[in-house]
Design an enzyme around this catalytic site. Structure first.
Site, mmCIF file in Angstrom:
data_model
loop_
_atom_site.group_PDB
_atom_site.id
_atom_site.type_symbol
_atom_site.label_atom_id
_atom_site.label_comp_id
_atom_site.label_asym_id
_atom_site.label_seq_id
_atom_site.Cartn_x
_atom_site.Cartn_y
_atom_site.Cartn_z
ATOM 1 C CD GLU A 145 -2.744 -1.321 -0.030
ATOM 2 O OE1 GLU A 145 -2.975 -0.302 -0.712
ATOM 3 O OE2 GLU A 145 -3.164 -2.440 -0.350
ATOM 4 C CG HIS A 148 -1.030 0.932 -4.504
ATOM 5 N ND1 HIS A 148 -1.039 0.830 -5.880
ATOM 6 C CD2 HIS A 148 -1.584 -0.220 -4.032
ATOM 7 C CE1 HIS A 148 -1.569 -0.336 -6.234
ATOM 8 N NE2 HIS A 148 -1.892 -0.995 -5.133
#
Length: 297
Positions: A145, A148
């Protein structure tokens, strides 16, 4: 899964049709004609990018509201303390600002990241993930994450969607004008019933192809985030985390606005794969295994 894919497509097509209808009305009100390509392009860009950028700017707020996520400000227990310290360490390693860290109530193993800025993002994990994953596996998910965020994937997807929306709006009107001229024998100047019907149908058809392109970009960014997660947490941890995700693959309670940003996505075969936000887990695992190890030092 099929219902979620159908809902996603229906939502995107409805937005494009609505934008198309508003565009057609404004063309008539302000006298923007297809011959004025500059005016059409500007108007299409305003509407094409408008929705995507607004969604991007509101993404953190929408994610918190839709999932009921609890943002950790003061850790209430050792697990929350570990989450904050892990994300902080990974964010520093990735060169981004410390994201907000949150936990949301959900039975499945999942996590997501969102936000309009690399230095002002949100990373959230499900309670199901905290219960089912080891610390090593959870560390890899957090690294995925954070990657990202570091890759600017939320902004990239918003820009891609804006470009595609603009392309759909312009192309459907250009082709609609041609169809209307053909049906009217050249008597219509683009305002006939043939034009408006053609534009509505073309918005849906081109919107469908635009969704396929957007989903291809979405799947590509998942491979990049997996690679980033492997870099931050270790390849074996990332592979183990993806293997654990296979326990609930295809099952997600994330709201539709956030589903594309979850680490776990829907599954499908054949034509359905063209509309999936995530590649199959086995392909993601194989890509990590096939990746060349980074040089030490």
């Amino acid at each position: 899964m099929f219902k979620r894919v159908a809902l996603f497509l229906a939502t995107n097509l409805a937005v494009l049709v609505l934008l198309g209808a508003v565009m057609s009305i404004l063309q008539g009100v302000f006298g923007i004609r297809l011959g004025n390509q500059g005016g059409l392009l500007v108007m299409a860009a305003v509407f094409g990018f408008g929705g995507s950028l607004i969604s991007l700017l509101m993404s953190k707020w929408m994610a918190k509201r839709s999932t009921g996520a609890h943002v950790i400000t003061q850790p209430r227990n050792e697990a929350e303390q570990w989450l904050l310290q892990t994300v902080q360490r990974q964010a520093q390693a990735a060169g981004v600002g410390m994201p907000e860290v949150a936990i949301y109530e959900a039975p499945e193993i999942n996590a997501f990241a969102t936000g309009a800025n690399r230095n002002n993002a949100l990373v959230a994990v499900s309670t199901g993930l905290l219960r089912a994953m080891s610390r090593e596996e959870a560390e890899a998910v957090l690294a995925h994450e954070v990657s990202h965020v570091a890759n600017g994937d939320m902004v990239t997807m918003a820009l891609v969607q804006g470009v595609l929306n603009t392309f759909v709006i312009v192309l459907s009107r250009v082709v609609g004008r041609v169809i209307d001229g053909f049906l009217s024998g050249g008597r219509s100047e683009g305002g006939g019933i043939g034009y408006f019907v053609s534009v509505m149908v073309l918005d849906m058809i081109f919107g469908l192809f635009a969704s396929m392109i957007a989903m291809w970009f979405s799947r590509h960014r998942e491979f990049r985030a997996d690679a980033g997660g492997a870099h931050l947490a270790g390849r074996e941890k990332m592979i183990a985390a993806l293997q654990r995700l296979g326990q609930n693959q295809g099952h997600s309670t994330l709201p539709s606005q956030v589903q594309a940003f979850g680490i776990s996505g829907a599954v499908g075969h054949g034509l359905r794969r063209l509309f999936l936000t995530h590649p199959p887990l086995e392909e993601r695992i194989q890509a990590l295994r096939d990746a060349q190890p980074e040089p030490v030092g």
